[in-house]
Scaffold this motif. Structure first.
Motif, mmCIF file in Angstrom:
data_model
loop_
_atom_site.group_PDB
_atom_site.id
_atom_site.type_symbol
_atom_site.label_atom_id
_atom_site.label_comp_id
_atom_site.label_asym_id
_atom_site.label_seq_id
_atom_site.Cartn_x
_atom_site.Cartn_y
_atom_site.Cartn_z
ATOM 1 N N UNK A 518 0.815 -1.213 0.000
ATOM 2 C CA UNK A 518 0.000 0.000 0.000
ATOM 3 C C UNK A 518 0.849 1.264 0.000
ATOM 4 N N UNK A 519 2.015 1.214 0.683
ATOM 5 C CA UNK A 519 2.883 2.390 0.708
ATOM 6 C C UNK A 519 3.428 2.745 -0.657
ATOM 7 N N UNK A 520 3.557 1.739 -1.537
ATOM 8 C CA UNK A 520 4.062 1.974 -2.895
ATOM 9 C C UNK A 520 3.013 2.660 -3.770
ATOM 10 N N UNK A 521 1.738 2.537 -3.364
ATOM 11 C CA UNK A 521 0.635 3.047 -4.188
ATOM 12 C C UNK A 521 0.113 4.400 -3.718
ATOM 13 N N UNK A 522 0.821 5.037 -2.765
ATOM 14 C CA UNK A 522 0.402 6.358 -2.305
ATOM 15 C C UNK A 522 1.554 7.334 -2.461
ATOM 16 N N UNK A 523 1.236 8.605 -2.568
ATOM 17 C CA UNK A 523 2.237 9.658 -2.666
ATOM 18 C C UNK A 523 1.841 10.796 -1.734
ATOM 19 N N UNK A 524 2.854 11.560 -1.322
ATOM 20 C CA UNK A 524 2.631 12.676 -0.405
ATOM 21 C C UNK A 524 2.518 13.984 -1.165
ATOM 22 N N UNK A 525 1.581 14.813 -0.729
ATOM 23 C CA UNK A 525 1.513 16.167 -1.273
ATOM 24 C C UNK A 525 2.607 17.052 -0.669
ATOM 25 N N UNK A 527 6.270 16.645 1.251
ATOM 26 C CA UNK A 527 7.293 15.675 1.673
ATOM 27 C C UNK A 527 7.662 15.789 3.151
ATOM 28 N N UNK A 528 7.438 16.956 3.772
ATOM 29 C CA UNK A 528 7.796 17.123 5.183
ATOM 30 C C UNK A 528 6.958 16.226 6.097
ATOM 31 N N UNK A 529 5.816 15.765 5.609
ATOM 32 C CA UNK A 529 4.923 14.947 6.426
ATOM 33 C C UNK A 529 5.173 13.449 6.267
ATOM 34 N N UNK A 530 6.314 13.091 5.621
ATOM 35 C CA UNK A 530 6.582 11.677 5.336
ATOM 36 C C UNK A 530 6.690 10.873 6.629
ATOM 37 N N UNK A 531 7.464 11.383 7.609
ATOM 38 C CA UNK A 531 7.644 10.641 8.861
ATOM 39 C C UNK A 531 6.322 10.499 9.606
ATOM 40 N N UNK A 532 5.519 11.564 9.638
ATOM 41 C CA UNK A 532 4.222 11.513 10.326
ATOM 42 C C UNK A 532 3.322 10.444 9.718
ATOM 43 N N UNK A 533 3.262 10.391 8.383
ATOM 44 C CA UNK A 533 2.404 9.405 7.711
ATOM 45 C C UNK A 533 2.905 7.992 7.962
ATOM 46 N N UNK A 534 4.253 7.800 7.936
ATOM 47 C CA UNK A 534 4.801 6.466 8.189
ATOM 48 C C UNK A 534 4.471 5.993 9.603
ATOM 49 N N UNK A 535 4.659 6.873 10.590
ATOM 50 C CA UNK A 535 4.363 6.482 11.974
ATOM 51 C C UNK A 535 2.877 6.184 12.130
ATOM 52 N N UNK A 536 2.033 6.929 11.392
ATOM 53 C CA UNK A 536 0.586 6.713 11.469
ATOM 54 C C UNK A 536 0.182 5.370 10.855
ATOM 55 N N UNK A 537 0.680 5.080 9.662
ATOM 56 C CA UNK A 537 0.243 3.878 8.932
ATOM 57 C C UNK A 537 0.986 2.626 9.365
ATOM 58 N N UNK A 538 2.236 2.770 9.891
ATOM 59 C CA UNK A 538 3.016 1.649 10.420
ATOM 60 C C UNK A 538 3.114 0.513 9.401
ATOM 61 N N UNK A 539 2.701 -0.690 9.811
ATOM 62 C CA UNK A 539 2.881 -1.873 8.959
ATOM 63 C C UNK A 539 1.927 -1.887 7.765
ATOM 64 N N UNK A 540 0.935 -0.993 7.745
ATOM 65 C CA UNK A 540 0.018 -0.967 6.597
ATOM 66 C C UNK A 540 0.745 -0.597 5.309
ATOM 67 N N UNK A 598 -6.405 13.684 3.218
ATOM 68 C CA UNK A 598 -6.233 14.874 2.383
ATOM 69 C C UNK A 598 -4.770 15.109 2.014
ATOM 70 N N UNK A 599 -3.811 14.610 2.820
ATOM 71 C CA UNK A 599 -2.389 14.832 2.555
ATOM 72 C C UNK A 599 -1.816 13.836 1.569
ATOM 73 N N UNK A 600 -2.603 12.811 1.192
ATOM 74 C CA UNK A 600 -2.106 11.762 0.296
ATOM 75 C C UNK A 600 -2.708 11.892 -1.095
ATOM 76 N N UNK A 668 10.149 4.718 3.936
ATOM 77 C CA UNK A 668 9.487 4.287 2.709
ATOM 78 C C UNK A 668 9.004 5.448 1.843
ATOM 79 N N UNK A 669 8.625 6.570 2.443
ATOM 80 C CA UNK A 669 7.917 7.623 1.710
ATOM 81 C C UNK A 669 8.784 8.832 1.397
ATOM 82 N N UNK A 670 10.059 8.798 1.764
ATOM 83 C CA UNK A 670 10.927 9.939 1.482
ATOM 84 C C UNK A 670 11.124 10.087 -0.019
#
Length: 1086
Positions: A518-525, A527-540, A598-600, A668-670
């Protein structure tokens, strides 16, 4: 004629009577009816108690911008007699005109203009009239809607348009339609166009003062509505004649239809040769229809059976949903319990921190005291050393003196003294050596324990460092591989897994291709929020999603082959939907900060729906600043539909607590791979440097431990040897001291000095031992305080480790909650799909039943009785086709049978319909003829009755003045002759009204009007300037007569318009006089 019936009138005449002509002379019958009407007159004028309703009388009227008046009224009318008094031009006729127009009359009826727009005051855009009618009693109109009064508001525009507003007692507009007004007028029997109800000056002049006898007859006919009845009868007769003419023309057409029908009937009889085949074809069509019904019934049975089976399965799905609902509840309760436990641990750590600081300060204090005591011990040791030197010197002097004495006293004494001195010296040295060795043993033991403790900690840290180094190496290798393939960020085996999934999809093993990671199929609007999104989604981020459990099973097998013993990505099973969930009702919508959703940038709705279902990303805010996040989430009004937020550093903020993140960079999202590689390389270099330093420190620690342990063993051995030797020497010295020797007096001072030094040494030794004991106690206290501090710190560390374990349990429980919710959703979806399937089956069953019913209906139309058919519909259809071919071949020879039959049936139908229409029209004409004959007779009787009553009342009215008169009705020539004899005279002296004076003629007119009032019904009567031509005597008599009539009819309203001042009227509650102001002539000129 009215709802208000007098007790004398037994016949119920309609409201609007329609007259017709009668050529007979009815004078005798009229006289007879006049005689019978005596009782009616007395009851009408004397007994109004039977009347129970005053509905329809005028309560008030208001005029605005009407004719030449800006404002007239409001005028409140009494329920009985009302006089509107005023000079010419004051508005009397305007009030009467407004009454006629507002109650539906046309402009011509007022004789004041030809169009309504002429009633609008010059210079104004519209004129308004408001009339309020009583609405009480049994004749009230919609009493529950309008209440006790009805207000009619009329507005006339400059263009001549008329609009109505019908209001209730409360002022509410009930209707604006004229049809409603007409219903109200019909209900109250108000006829403003009837001159006997509202008699204007012009109408009075035209009818009553006309010289023509025909005009008077017309006035009588119009007042009694007999003229309307006559016109209706004439119209009916004309319509009947037209119908008879059409019926005659229709007879010729019927003859033509009969000829056509007979001709086509002959052609129809010639088709008898096809009857047998047609009969067989019809029989086959019957069988065909019911064969189709049988096939539909056969198809219906398995659908019913399947529906019953599915219905039984619904219980199982309900049980599964309930089971997982309970598991979700249990998991949520467990999650809440662990969360509370974590909060308690955090609280416990916070409570232990002050105690830890206190113990640390106490240990430092003990250490300071120990250092001070060590200085004291060192000082005592130095003093002892000095005393030992003095003792040695004195011992040497005493030795020398003793030697001299020994030389004199004998060799044996000298030898013994010398030997004792040697033993004492050696024993003192041994004691000092034993004490020093004991201190060294304590130091070496303490150094070994500290070094081993530090070594254990360093080994743990070194092992952790090696894990970090290995992880950094793998991460660096993954990042370097992701330069060409971004998938490698999600693991070295991820590209292989996706290739295997593609291969399985090409082979058709999946119903719908899984999505992931799933992480491969999403993108960030941002980039500064990459760590926040990773910590939120974790193993998803590493998870895959499948549409159904069959695909999940296939995907599990593929992942097992690819990953084997490695950690495997999670699989989420949920039906794939074409559109993203509608989260407008439950999502957070903050004006400044976005939600995770909204950030993805998520192109695939399946991925978006999976993250919404599993993590509720529509309800999680992303706020870069930690302080701002705490202010928003933990303030008085946190955002609606938001239960947590993440900062750009990965910190998790709830409404009542917050947690810091252990992760400091996204994996993963950097977006910048090279920067990530450089960062990992720097991190790896630092870790390798730390590893080298750890190795060096550990080598030094091992060498120190070995050295200290070797020294400890050597010193312990030396201490044991010295103790053994000191014990032997002490025994030997004791034996030697027991031998008495002569003492020289020269030795005595030295020995005393020596003894003093020995005493000092003993004192200092005691002080030294006491200081050592105190130091040992302080050391023990320090070690105890340090141990307590370390234990407390270890407790905090243990609690922290426990918190980490609880956090891990919390994460696992969170995953368990997610899993249970996922399973519950799965069974919810399956149950919904099952219910949809049942609905589809029910719809299918309903459709088949409808088709069956339609087929049965069609079959019943073909043949009403159910036929049991053993043949199939296909075989019957084949035979029908063959039979139709045979029939067609014969029809080519004889013509189209169906066309012949159709033409015959059409001709027969047309002939029957025409005959039926002829019979119906003939029957209708006969009934109309019978009805019209009867009604003409009733019309003649009614006309005769009304004429007789009118004569009677007229004579009765004249007799009150002492006049005599005669009314002669000539219904054949439609004339009315009125003769009046003033005073008492012979009937032969009766003269025409034209020969009377103006006052006498006006009085006669009043009598005529009153006689018409007696035979007609209306809720109110209006007379305009009725006494204009009367002298004072006739005016008084006429007034008395009208007041008498009015007093006898309290349920009716009378409105008289007169220019007289009416000052001579008697005072009565039933009489109301409305005086109008004199007109402003100057204003009129303008």
């Amino acid at each position: 004629m009215s709802k208000r019936k007098s007790a004398a009138v037994s016949e119920k005449a309609p409201k609007r009577l329609r007259p017709a002509a009668n050529d007979e002379d009815e004078s005798e019958e009229e006289e007879q009816h006049a005689t019978e009407g005596d009782s009616a007159l007395s009851q009408r004028f004397q007994d109004p108690s039977d009347v129970v309703s005053d509905a329809g009388v005028v309560q008030s009227i208001t005029l605005k911008n009407f004719m030449c008046h800006s404002l007239l009224g409001p005028f409140a009318f009494g329920s009985n007699v009302n006089f509107v008094v005023g000079n010419n031009g004051s508005g009397k006729s305007a009030i009467l005109t407004a009454l006629i127009v507002a109650l539906g009359g046309n402009a011509m009826a007022t004789n004041r203009g030809s169009s309504l727009k002429g009633f609008v005051k010059e210079g104004e855009s519209s004129a308004d009239v408001s009339i309020t009618l009583h609405n009480k009693g049994k004749d009230a109109y919609k009493l529950d809607v309008y209440g006790p009064s009805i207000t009619i508001d009329l507005r006339i525009t400059r263009e001549g348009l008329r609009t109505y507003k019908l209001r209730s007692k409360t002022g509410q507009v009930i209707s604006t339609k004229k049809e409603e007004l007409i219903s109200i007028l019909d209900n109250f029997n108000i006829q403003v166009n009837n001159p006997i109800s509202v008699l204007t000056q012009e109408m009075s002049k035209y009818f009553l003062h006309s010289k023509g006898e025909g005009d008077k007859y017309k006035f009588f006919m119009k007042a009694t509505q007999l003229s309307q009845m006559k016109e209706d009868f004439i119209h009916i007769k004309a319509t009947k004649e037209v119908t008879e003419q059409k019926l005659e023309n229709h007879g010729e057409y019927l003859k033509d239809l009969r000829c056509i029908y007979l001709e086509r009937k002959e052609r129809y009889k010639s088709l008898a040769s096809l009857r047998e085949m047609q009969t067989k074809l019809e029989e086959l069509q019957k069988q065909m229809a019911w064969a189709l019904v049988a096939e539909l019934e056969k198809d219906l049975k398995p659908v019913k059976e399947r529906l019953q089976e599915e219905g039984r399965s619904t219980v199982k799905y309900d049980e599964k949903v309930e089971e997982w609902q309970n598991k979700v509840k249990q998991a949520e309760e467990k999650y809440k319990e662990i969360q509370e436990q974590l909060e308690r641990i955090t609280q416990q750590v916070q409570e232990l921190q002050p105690k830890c600081a206190e113990l640390k300060a106490e240990a430092q204090k003990r250490n300071s005291l120990l250092k001070s005591c060590e200085l004291t011990v060192h000082r005592c040791r130095s003093n002892l050393r000095d005393l030992e030197k003095d003792k040695a010197q004195l011992s040497a002097r005493i030795k020398d003196l003793t030697l001299n004495i020994s030389q004199t006293t004998g060799a044996e004494s000298q030898a013994r003294a010398k030997h004792m001195e040697q033993i004492e010296t050696e024993l003192e040295n041994l004691n000092l050596q034993i004490s020093t060795l004991g201190q060294q043993i304590d130091q070496f033991q303490h150094a070994c324990s500290r070094a081993k403790e530090e070594q254990g900690k360093m080994i743990k840290e070194y092992d952790e460092l090696k894990k970090y180094v290995e992880a950094s190496k793998r991460k660096l290798q993954t990042m370097e591989s992701s330069r060409t393939n971004r998938l490698r960020r999600f693991g070295e085996l991820m590209p292989s897994l996706l290739e295997a999934i593609e291969e399985a999809d090409r082979k058709g093993q999946f119903q719908r291709k899984p999505r992931g990671p799933l992480g491969y199929l999403i993108k960030l609007k941002d980039p500064e929020l990459a760590l926040a999104v990773e910590v939120c989604l974790k193993t998803l981020l590493l998870a895959f999603t499948c549409d159904n459990y069959k695909d999940e099973k296939v995907l599990k097998a593929i992942i097992g082959r690819v990953y084997r013993n490695n950690r495997r990505p999670a699989i989420i099973t949920s039906p794939f939907l074409p559109d993203v969930h509608n989260t407008s009702g439950r999502g957070v919508n903050h004006p400044q900060y976005p939600s995770v959703l909204q950030a993805l940038i998520i192109k695939d709705p399946v991925v978006a729906n999976c993250l919404i279902d599993q993590r509720n990303i529509e309800s999680i805010l992303l706020i870069k600043n930690r302080a701002e996040a705490r202010r928003i989430m933990q303030g008085k009004n946190p955002p609606a539909n938001c239960f947590q937020a993440f900062t750009k550093d990965g910190d998790q903020i709830f409404t009542n607590r917050n947690y810091s993140s252990d992760q400091n960079r996204p994996n993963y999202l950097s977006g910048d791979v090279e920067e990530d590689i450089r960062h990992i390389q720097r991190e790896l270099e630092n870790q390798r440097g730390q590893e080298v330093r750890f190795q060096q420190q550990m080598r030094r620690l091992e060498e120190d431990i070995k050295q200290n342990e070797g020294l400890l063993r050597r010193v312990a051995t030396e201490q044991r040897t010295a103790k053994n030797k000191a014990t032997k020497l002490q025994l030997e010295l004791t034996d030697l001291r027991n031998v008495e020797e002569p003492q020289s007096e020269d030795l005595r001072p030295l020995e005393e000095d020596l003894q003093e030094i020995v005493t000092k040494i003993s004192s200092k030794t005691a002080e030294y031992e006491q200081a050592k004991t105190r130091m040992a106690n302080l050391k023990a206290d320090y070690e105890k305080a340090d141990q307590e501090y370390k234990q407390h710190k270890e407790s905090i560390s243990t609690i922290t480790d426990e918190a980490d374990s609880v956090k891990e349990d919390l994460s696992k429980t969170d995953q368990e909650v997610t899993k249970c919710r996922h399973h519950k959703k799965h069974y919810d979806d399956k149950r919904s799909a099952h219910l949809r399937n049942i609905q589809a089956l029910e719809d299918q069953l309903k459709s088949k039943e409808e088709n069956l019913a339609a087929s049965v209906a069609k079959a019943s139309e073909i043949w009403p009785e159910h036929l049991e058919v053993s043949r199939s519909a296909k075989s019957i259809d084949g035979e029908i086709n063959r039979l139709k071919i045979k029939i067609a071949s014969q029809q080519e020879q004889q013509g189209d049978r169906e066309e012949i039959v159709r033409q015959y049936q059409e001709a027969l139908e047309k002939y029957k319909n025409a005959s039926q229409q002829m019979r119906s029209l003939n029957s209708f004409i006969r009934k109309v003829e019978k009805v019209i004959t009867f009604r003409l007779k009733v019309y003649a009787d009614l006309r005769m009755f009304l004429s007789a009553r009118c004569k009677y009342y007229f004579n009765t009215m004249l007799a009150q003045r002492g006049y005599s008169g005669c009314m002669k009705f000539d219904h054949k020539n439609e004339t009315l002759t009125i003769s009046v004899q003033p005073g008492q005279g012979n009937q032969a002296d009766l003269s025409d009204m034209r020969s009377l004076s103006g006052g006498e003629r006006s009085f006669s007119t009043v009598c005529f009007v009153l006689s018409l009032w007696a035979i007609t019904e209306s809720p109110f009567r209006c007379l305009d300037e009725f006494d204009v031509y009367m002298d004072m005597v006739n005016r008084r008599i006429s007034m008395d007569m009208m007041l008498k009539v009015a007093a006898s009819q309290p349920y009716r309203q009378f409105i008289f318009l007169t220019p007289q001042n009416m000052s001579s009227l008697p005072v009565s509650k039933t009489i109301r006089i409305l005086r109008l102001k004199d007109p402003d002539r100057g204003q009129n000129k303008q």
